[in-house]
Structures are given as structure tokens and as C-alpha cells.
Design an enzyme around this catalytic site. Sequence first.
Site, short mmCIF file in Angstrom:
data_model
loop_
_atom_site.label_atom_id
_atom_site.label_comp_id
_atom_site.label_asym_id
_atom_site.label_seq_id
_atom_site.Cartn_x
_atom_site.Cartn_y
_atom_site.Cartn_z
N TYR A 104 -1.90 -1.68 10.72
CA TYR A 104 -1.90 -1.44 8.99
C TYR A 104 -0.99 -1.71 8.16
CZ TYR A 104 -4.59 -1.59 3.84
OH TYR A 104 -3.83 -1.87 2.63
N SER A 128 0.97 -1.16 -0.02
CA SER A 128 -0.04 0.19 -0.19
C SER A 128 0.59 0.98 -0.17
CB SER A 128 -0.75 0.07 1.65
OG SER A 128 -0.99 1.46 1.32
N LYS A 160 2.57 -3.19 6.18
CA LYS A 160 2.50 -2.98 5.21
C LYS A 160 3.64 -2.84 4.69
CE LYS A 160 -1.45 -3.55 3.10
NZ LYS A 160 -2.07 -4.91 2.34
N1 LIG Z 1 -8.68 -0.79 -1.51
C1 LIG Z 1 -7.51 0.52 -1.35
O1 LIG Z 1 -7.70 1.36 -1.13
C2 LIG Z 1 -6.26 -0.31 -1.25
C3 LIG Z 1 -5.08 0.56 -1.07
C4 LIG Z 1 -4.21 -0.07 -0.29
C5 LIG Z 1 -4.10 -1.18 -0.49
N2 LIG Z 1 -4.95 -2.23 -0.68
C6 LIG Z 1 -4.43 -3.31 -0.22
O2 LIG Z 1 -5.33 -3.66 -1.30
C7 LIG Z 1 -5.27 -5.71 -0.76
C8 LIG Z 1 -6.72 -5.89 -1.35
O3 LIG Z 1 -7.42 -5.47 -0.88
P1 LIG Z 1 -9.27 -4.29 -1.25
O4 LIG Z 1 -8.62 -3.42 -1.05
O5 LIG Z 1 -8.90 -5.59 -2.73
O6 LIG Z 1 -10.15 -5.42 -0.28
P2 LIG Z 1 -11.82 -5.93 -0.61
O7 LIG Z 1 -11.59 -6.90 0.76
O8 LIG Z 1 -12.16 -5.62 -1.27
O9 LIG Z 1 -10.24 -7.48 -1.07
C9 LIG Z 1 -9.59 -8.11 -0.21
C10 LIG Z 1 -9.76 -9.79 -0.81
O10 LIG Z 1 -9.03 -10.53 0.17
C11 LIG Z 1 -9.88 -11.39 0.82
N3 LIG Z 1 -9.17 -12.21 2.32
C12 LIG Z 1 -9.35 -11.53 3.58
N4 LIG Z 1 -8.84 -12.20 4.50
C13 LIG Z 1 -8.69 -13.20 4.20
C14 LIG Z 1 -8.05 -13.92 4.81
N5 LIG Z 1 -7.73 -14.55 5.78
N6 LIG Z 1 -7.57 -15.59 3.17
C15 LIG Z 1 -8.08 -15.20 2.12
N7 LIG Z 1 -8.55 -14.38 1.58
C16 LIG Z 1 -8.76 -13.06 2.63
C17 LIG Z 1 -11.24 -10.85 0.91
O11 LIG Z 1 -12.12 -12.17 1.10
C18 LIG Z 1 -11.23 -10.15 -0.26
O12 LIG Z 1 -11.69 -11.63 -1.28
C19 LIG Z 1 -5.30 -5.59 0.70
O13 LIG Z 1 -3.62 -5.92 0.58
C20 LIG Z 1 -4.95 -4.14 1.47
O14 LIG Z 1 -4.62 -3.79 1.98
C21 LIG Z 1 -5.76 -1.92 -0.69
#
Ligand SMILES: NC(=O)c1ccc[n+]([C@@H]2O[C@H](COP(=O)([O-])OP(=O)(O)OC[C@H]3O[C@@H](n4cnc5c(N)ncnc54)[C@H](O)[C@@H]3O)[C@@H](O)[C@H]2O)c1
Length: 283
Positions: A156, A143, A160
Site C-alpha cells: 500500500y 495518504s 501511495k
Molecule cells: N480511510 C482512510 O483512513 C484513508 C487514509 C488515507 C488514504 N485513503 C485513501 O482514500 C481513498 C478512498 O478510500 P476510502 O478510505 O474512502 O475507502 P472506501 O473503501 O470507503 O472507498 C473507496 C472507493 O473506491 C472504490 N473502488 C475500489 N476498487 C475500485 C476499482 N478497481 N475501480 C473503481 N473503484 C474502485 C470502492 O468501491 C469505494 O467506493 C483511497 O485511495 C485510500 O487509499 C484512505
Amino acid sequence: MKDLSAKTAFVTGAASGIGLGIATALAQAGVKVMLCDIEEAALKTALESLRRTNADVDSVKADVSLKSELQAAADATVARYGKVHILVNNAGVGGGGGYGQWSDASWNWTLGVNLMSVIWGFEIFGPLIEKHAEGGQIVSTASIAGLISGGGSITYNVTKYGVVALSEGLRVSLAPRGIGVSVLCPGFIRTHIMDSGRNLPSRFAGKVESPPGDAPTVEIIKMVRDRVAHGIDPLYVGELVREGIENDWPYIFTDTEFEPAIEARFSAIKQGFDRIRTRKPRR
Ligand SMILES: NC(=O)c1ccc[n+]([C@@H]2O[C@H](COP(=O)([O-])OP(=O)(O)OC[C@H]3O[C@@H](n4cnc5c(N)ncnc54)[C@H](O)[C@@H]3O)[C@@H](O)[C@H]2O)c1
């Protein structure tokens, strides 16, 4: 990895958001994709929708914060597709809390999903990629919070930063073994991240609800929720990741919004060095 066609990828957190965007972009490039996620209903929907596009995809349910489940998912992928060329360590959860909010359970949950699963991903899939000697790529989703740690959920940010450190270090170790390593550092992306509690493993049930926090923290969370709701399309992020894999980019960013904040951090670090360079001993 210039030629992605007929390669195989394993993507965690593939049932929604960024993971689904990455799985879709890879599948559209002719990659066979094993989608892995903890959320069974969303996984089934994602699989069905990708199959309607003639993609060669399959799915496996796993809680990636448990090493045995990640190992079983890797075994299932080898049994289904034979070889794995691309690992995307993407599953992640928001939350964990800031000072005065975190608990041992919230640390264990966020560290387990966001960091330990990435460590185990390298450990389990690295040798599988090396074995076929056709080369590969490991992309891990960190992130912008892996490069600047502001207020809000410090837990968090710690996870990261760990993903960035792991990726930077292993890029050096794995290059001679034919494996490229990239770290994805997204800004605000339109996903379900702010509702991460829906996937709280049952062993943490009732143990991670944190107090709401002080007024500035509550304001930060409100702002983040709003920015995520209006964030970048996750499929666009998937396309950037595909390009990053094709060109072995060390860092994959989604936009430039936080470049000045990261530069400010570098400048504060530089000032620390300058202070030492010009410091006079006391007499
Ligand atoms: N959305 C943002 O703005 C953003 C920004 C920076 C980083 N991220 C990172 O992106 C990645 C994806 O997140 P996202 O934003 O798509 O959110 P999201 O919640 O839409 O997707 C996350 C996915 O991970 C799965 N998950 C959660 N816990 C799990 C576990 N224990 N085992 C297996 N799967 C699991 C969830 O079911 C979901 O499908 C994450 O690592 C998040 O930290 C997101």
C-alpha cells in the site's frame, strides 16, 4: 480554480467514503459531478442521494485498474457533460500485505487500483482539460502512507509514494498548461477502506488472500481498523479538497497528527546528508 460553479468533475471511488465526500462537497458548490466506481449498488445509492439535493450528477461504473474501462468512463463523461475541468483520482484499496504476505496478484491489484489508475487518469483527462483551455485541477488521493512508510502493508505504502511522486512531478509539467495538481494525504478517515476486499476484481479472486502475518503486523492492522472506525468525517475531507482546488494547494492534509513522524523522516534524511558532508576519506 476560484470559480467552481458550472464546472464539471470526474471522481473515482465516488460511491463511498472520501470519494463520496468529495463528490458531495463539489456538487454543493455547483459543480456537475460524474461519479465513477466499481461497486454498482453503492454507486446507485450515492447517485440517488445526491440527486435529492438537486445536484447535477451522474454515474458510470468502471474498474479503474483496467485502462479500457477508465477510458470508456471518460468518454461517457464527455458525452454527458461536454467538458471536464476537475479530475479526482481517488479510488483505492487497502491491503496487499507486508513482507512474507504479498503475492504477485496482491501487488497487481493494489498497484492497478492505487497507482496505474492515477497514471492513466492524468494520461486520459489531461488532454481533455487542456483542449477546452478553461483551466482545471487534478487531485489524487495518496495518504500519509505516501510520505512515511512504517510497518504493516508495505505494498500500500509503495503505491501511495508513487501517487505523491507523480503529483509532485506533474504539478511542474502541467502548470504551464493551465492545470493545477494537488495530492491529498489523509490521516485516519471513517470509511470502508478496511473492507477493500469487497471490490476485488474477479480476475484476482482467490489469489490475494494473504497469511495473517506476524504478531506486530496483526496488531498494526487491528489498531488501524479501530482508528479508521473512529476517524475523521469524509465530508469534512471533501470540503478541504474543494478548498484545495479553489486555491491550488499542492498538498492537502486532513489533520496534523502525523506531522512529527514526517519531520522525523526529514531529519533522518538530513542526517544522511550531514554524514556525507562530514565524512573523512580513509587513509
Ligand atoms: N480511510 C482512510 O483512513 C484513508 C487514509 C488515507 C488514504 N485513503 C485513501 O482514500 C481513498 C478512498 O478510500 P476510502 O478510505 O474512502 O475507502 P472506501 O473503501 O470507503 O472507498 C473507496 C472507493 O473506491 C472504490 N473502488 C475500489 N476498487 C475500485 C476499482 N478497481 N475501480 C473503481 N473503484 C474502485 C470502492 O468501491 C469505494 O467506493 C483511497 O485511495 C485510500 O487509499 C484512505
